[in-house]
Motif scaffolding. Structure first.
Motif, mmCIF file in Angstrom:
data_model
loop_
_atom_site.group_PDB
_atom_site.id
_atom_site.type_symbol
_atom_site.label_atom_id
_atom_site.label_comp_id
_atom_site.label_asym_id
_atom_site.label_seq_id
_atom_site.Cartn_x
_atom_site.Cartn_y
_atom_site.Cartn_z
ATOM 1 N N LEU A 20 28.963 70.526 30.407
ATOM 2 C CA LEU A 20 30.114 70.887 29.579
ATOM 3 C C LEU A 20 31.315 70.943 30.508
ATOM 4 N N MET A 21 32.011 69.809 30.589
ATOM 5 C CA MET A 21 33.187 69.688 31.437
ATOM 6 C C MET A 21 34.111 68.653 30.800
ATOM 7 N N THR A 22 35.202 68.361 31.447
ATOM 8 C CA THR A 22 36.128 67.377 30.878
ATOM 9 C C THR A 22 36.061 66.073 31.658
ATOM 10 N N CYS A 23 36.474 65.014 30.987
ATOM 11 C CA CYS A 23 36.602 63.697 31.608
ATOM 12 C C CYS A 23 37.762 63.006 30.904
ATOM 13 N N GLU A 24 38.108 61.827 31.373
ATOM 14 C CA GLU A 24 39.191 61.070 30.742
ATOM 15 C C GLU A 24 38.645 59.782 30.164
ATOM 16 N N HIS A 42 23.478 55.282 32.460
ATOM 17 C CA HIS A 42 23.668 54.304 31.388
ATOM 18 C C HIS A 42 24.850 54.609 30.477
ATOM 19 N N GLY A 43 25.240 55.894 30.375
ATOM 20 C CA GLY A 43 26.317 56.217 29.448
ATOM 21 C C GLY A 43 26.634 57.691 29.402
ATOM 22 N N ALA A 44 27.405 58.064 28.394
ATOM 23 C CA ALA A 44 27.851 59.449 28.260
ATOM 24 C C ALA A 44 28.079 59.778 26.790
ATOM 25 N N MET A 45 28.022 61.070 26.483
ATOM 26 C CA MET A 45 28.417 61.539 25.161
ATOM 27 C C MET A 45 29.652 62.412 25.356
ATOM 28 N N VAL A 46 30.683 62.127 24.580
ATOM 29 C CA VAL A 46 31.941 62.858 24.673
ATOM 30 C C VAL A 46 32.252 63.513 23.334
ATOM 31 N N GLU A 47 33.131 64.508 23.409
ATOM 32 C CA GLU A 47 33.497 65.248 22.197
ATOM 33 C C GLU A 47 34.999 65.476 22.172
ATOM 34 N N ASP A 48 35.590 65.275 20.996
ATOM 35 C CA ASP A 48 37.013 65.541 20.790
ATOM 36 C C ASP A 48 37.305 65.411 19.302
ATOM 37 N N ASP A 49 38.468 65.893 18.876
ATOM 38 C CA ASP A 49 38.845 65.773 17.463
ATOM 39 C C ASP A 49 39.127 64.329 17.065
ATOM 40 N N ILE A 76 30.924 63.021 13.685
ATOM 41 C CA ILE A 76 31.994 64.017 13.609
ATOM 42 C C ILE A 76 32.237 64.625 14.987
ATOM 43 N N LYS A 77 33.399 64.356 15.555
ATOM 44 C CA LYS A 77 33.880 64.893 16.826
ATOM 45 C C LYS A 77 33.078 64.457 18.053
ATOM 46 N N ARG A 78 32.051 63.604 17.927
ATOM 47 C CA ARG A 78 31.275 63.162 19.084
ATOM 48 C C ARG A 78 31.109 61.650 19.078
ATOM 49 N N ALA A 79 30.991 61.087 20.285
ATOM 50 C CA ALA A 79 30.790 59.647 20.400
ATOM 51 C C ALA A 79 29.934 59.348 21.624
ATOM 52 N N GLY A 80 29.186 58.251 21.533
ATOM 53 C CA GLY A 80 28.354 57.808 22.640
ATOM 54 C C GLY A 80 28.950 56.576 23.279
ATOM 55 N N ILE A 81 29.003 56.567 24.597
ATOM 56 C CA ILE A 81 29.557 55.449 25.347
ATOM 57 C C ILE A 81 28.438 54.838 26.177
ATOM 58 N N LYS A 82 28.285 53.527 26.067
ATOM 59 C CA LYS A 82 27.316 52.798 26.897
ATOM 60 C C LYS A 82 28.116 52.081 27.969
ATOM 61 N N PHE A 83 27.785 52.400 29.240
ATOM 62 C CA PHE A 83 28.500 51.775 30.350
ATOM 63 C C PHE A 83 28.082 50.315 30.485
ATOM 64 N N ASP A 84 29.030 49.467 30.918
ATOM 65 C CA ASP A 84 28.752 48.048 31.120
ATOM 66 C C ASP A 84 27.820 47.816 32.310
ATOM 67 N N THR A 85 27.950 48.651 33.350
ATOM 68 C CA THR A 85 27.065 48.569 34.516
ATOM 69 C C THR A 85 26.547 49.975 34.815
ATOM 70 N N LEU A 86 25.397 50.050 35.466
ATOM 71 C CA LEU A 86 24.827 51.356 35.803
ATOM 72 C C LEU A 86 25.695 52.071 36.823
ATOM 73 N N VAL A 87 25.850 53.373 36.620
ATOM 74 C CA VAL A 87 26.565 54.205 37.578
ATOM 75 C C VAL A 87 25.519 54.704 38.578
ATOM 76 N N PRO A 88 25.771 54.565 39.877
ATOM 77 C CA PRO A 88 24.784 55.013 40.872
ATOM 78 C C PRO A 88 24.415 56.486 40.702
ATOM 79 N N ALA A 89 23.128 56.782 40.909
ATOM 80 C CA ALA A 89 22.610 58.147 40.709
ATOM 81 C C ALA A 89 23.324 59.161 41.591
ATOM 82 N N ASP A 90 23.691 58.794 42.818
ATOM 83 C CA ASP A 90 24.366 59.754 43.695
ATOM 84 C C ASP A 90 25.730 60.153 43.146
#
Length: 139
Positions: A20-24, A42-49, A76-90
Protein backbone atom coordinates in the motif's frame (compact mmCIF):
# COMPACT_ATOMS: atom_id res chain seq x y z
CA UNK A 1 -16.99 -11.78 -13.80
CA UNK A 2 -15.84 -13.23 -10.48
CA UNK A 3 -15.08 -16.62 -12.05
CA UNK A 4 -12.75 -14.95 -14.57
CA UNK A 5 -10.87 -13.13 -11.81
CA UNK A 6 -10.49 -16.36 -9.74
CA UNK A 7 -9.12 -18.25 -12.77
CA UNK A 8 -6.61 -15.49 -13.44
CA UNK A 9 -5.42 -15.68 -9.82
CA UNK A 10 -5.00 -19.48 -10.05
CA UNK A 11 -3.05 -19.28 -13.33
CA UNK A 12 -0.64 -16.52 -12.33
CA UNK A 13 2.97 -17.36 -13.05
CA UNK A 14 4.21 -15.46 -10.03
CA UNK A 15 2.82 -14.44 -6.68
CA UNK A 16 2.20 -10.74 -6.25
CA UNK A 17 3.46 -8.75 -3.29
CA UNK A 18 0.66 -6.87 -1.57
CA UNK A 19 1.66 -3.31 -0.77
CA UNK A 20 0.00 0.00 0.00
CA UNK A 21 2.05 2.86 -1.39
CA UNK A 22 1.92 5.33 -4.25
CA UNK A 23 3.28 5.17 -7.77
CA UNK A 24 2.90 7.23 -10.93
CA UNK A 25 1.09 6.31 -14.12
CA UNK A 26 1.65 8.15 -17.38
CA UNK A 27 -0.93 7.74 -20.11
CA UNK A 28 -0.46 10.06 -23.06
CA UNK A 29 -0.03 13.61 -21.73
CA UNK A 30 -1.37 12.73 -18.29
CA UNK A 31 0.81 11.79 -15.32
CA UNK A 32 -1.07 10.80 -12.18
CA UNK A 33 -0.12 9.60 -8.70
CA UNK A 34 -2.18 6.53 -7.77
CA UNK A 35 -2.21 3.91 -5.01
CA UNK A 36 -0.20 0.77 -5.70
CA UNK A 37 -1.97 -2.29 -4.26
CA UNK A 38 0.22 -5.14 -5.49
CA UNK A 39 3.32 -5.58 -7.57
CA UNK A 40 5.13 -8.39 -9.37
CA UNK A 41 7.63 -8.78 -12.19
CA UNK A 42 4.68 -9.22 -14.59
CA UNK A 43 2.44 -6.33 -13.55
CA UNK A 44 0.71 -4.29 -10.90
CA UNK A 45 -2.71 -3.45 -9.52
CA UNK A 46 -3.41 0.24 -8.96
CA UNK A 47 -6.26 2.12 -7.35
CA UNK A 48 -7.69 5.59 -7.94
CA UNK A 49 -11.00 7.34 -8.62
CA UNK A 50 -10.12 7.82 -12.31
CA UNK A 51 -7.94 5.29 -14.10
CA UNK A 52 -7.08 4.68 -17.77
CA UNK A 53 -9.43 2.46 -19.78
CA UNK A 54 -8.69 -1.17 -20.67
CA UNK A 55 -6.24 -1.32 -23.57
CA UNK A 56 -4.51 1.96 -22.70
CA UNK A 57 -0.70 1.96 -22.94
CA UNK A 58 0.84 3.36 -19.73
CA UNK A 59 4.24 4.05 -18.23
CA UNK A 60 4.45 2.75 -14.65
CA UNK A 61 6.91 4.58 -12.37
CA UNK A 62 7.87 3.58 -8.84
CA UNK A 63 11.30 4.60 -7.57
CA UNK A 64 13.85 3.10 -9.98
CA UNK A 65 11.21 1.03 -11.81
CA UNK A 66 10.12 2.38 -15.19
CA UNK A 67 7.96 -0.13 -17.05
CA UNK A 68 5.69 0.26 -20.04
CA UNK A 69 2.54 -1.78 -19.96
CA UNK A 70 -1.12 -2.11 -20.86
CA UNK A 71 -4.22 -1.82 -18.70
CA UNK A 72 -5.66 -5.34 -19.03
CA UNK A 73 -8.63 -5.05 -16.66
CA UNK A 74 -10.48 -2.31 -14.82
CA UNK A 75 -13.11 -2.43 -12.12
CA UNK A 76 -14.51 0.18 -9.76
CA UNK A 77 -11.49 2.28 -8.69
CA UNK A 78 -8.97 -0.52 -9.51
CA UNK A 79 -7.06 -1.58 -12.60
CA UNK A 80 -4.53 -4.24 -13.56
CA UNK A 81 -1.45 -3.40 -15.59
CA UNK A 82 0.53 -6.03 -17.48
CA UNK A 83 4.12 -4.95 -18.08
CA UNK A 84 5.53 -5.34 -21.61
CA UNK A 85 8.78 -6.81 -20.21
CA UNK A 86 9.55 -8.48 -16.89
CA UNK A 87 10.80 -6.21 -14.13
CA UNK A 88 13.89 -7.73 -12.46
CA UNK A 89 13.17 -9.32 -9.06
CA UNK A 90 15.84 -7.22 -7.30
CA UNK A 91 14.04 -4.03 -8.37
CA UNK A 92 10.71 -5.40 -7.10
CA UNK A 93 12.23 -6.41 -3.74
CA UNK A 94 13.53 -2.87 -3.16
CA UNK A 95 9.96 -1.57 -3.20
CA UNK A 96 8.26 -4.30 -1.19
CA UNK A 97 8.48 -3.79 2.58
CA UNK A 98 9.78 -6.71 4.61
CA UNK A 99 7.07 -8.59 6.46
CA UNK A 100 6.97 -7.75 10.14
CA UNK A 101 6.62 -10.60 12.59
CA UNK A 102 3.15 -10.97 14.02
CA UNK A 103 3.00 -9.76 17.61
CA UNK A 104 2.49 -12.50 20.16
CA UNK A 105 -0.36 -11.83 22.56
CA UNK A 106 0.90 -11.06 26.04
CA UNK A 107 -1.23 -11.48 29.09
CA UNK A 108 -0.11 -10.45 32.53
CA UNK A 109 -3.28 -11.85 34.03
CA UNK A 110 -2.69 -14.91 36.18
CA UNK A 111 -4.10 -18.17 34.92
CA UNK A 112 -7.30 -19.63 36.27
CA UNK A 113 -6.88 -21.91 39.24
CA UNK A 114 -9.28 -24.76 39.67
CA UNK A 115 -9.91 -25.31 43.34
CA UNK A 116 -12.97 -27.02 44.76
CA UNK A 117 -15.81 -24.83 46.02
CA UNK A 118 -16.67 -24.87 49.67
CA UNK A 119 -20.15 -26.08 50.60
CA UNK A 120 -21.30 -22.47 51.20
CA UNK A 121 -19.88 -21.31 47.83
CA UNK A 122 -21.56 -24.24 46.03
CA UNK A 123 -24.95 -23.43 47.67
CA UNK A 124 -24.56 -19.74 46.74
CA UNK A 125 -23.71 -20.62 43.14
CA UNK A 126 -26.57 -23.11 42.82
CA UNK A 127 -28.98 -20.61 44.35
CA UNK A 128 -27.78 -17.91 41.96
CA UNK A 129 -28.16 -20.10 38.87
CA UNK A 130 -31.23 -22.10 39.83
CA UNK A 131 -32.96 -19.95 42.44
CA UNK A 132 -34.00 -16.33 42.76
CA UNK A 133 -30.79 -14.24 42.89
CA UNK A 134 -32.58 -11.46 44.77
CA UNK A 135 -33.27 -13.71 47.80
CA UNK A 136 -30.05 -14.43 49.67
CA UNK A 137 -29.31 -18.13 50.26
CA UNK A 138 -29.69 -19.52 53.75
CA UNK A 139 -26.58 -20.74 55.50
Amino acid sequence: MRMYHDNVAKNRAEKRSHVLMTCELEAGDTCKTVKLRNLSAHGAMVEDDTLPLVGTQVLFKKGDIRATGTVVWARIKRAGIKFDTLVPADQIKRHVPKARPKPQPKSDRPGLKAKPLTAAERRAAEHYFWGDPLIPPTR
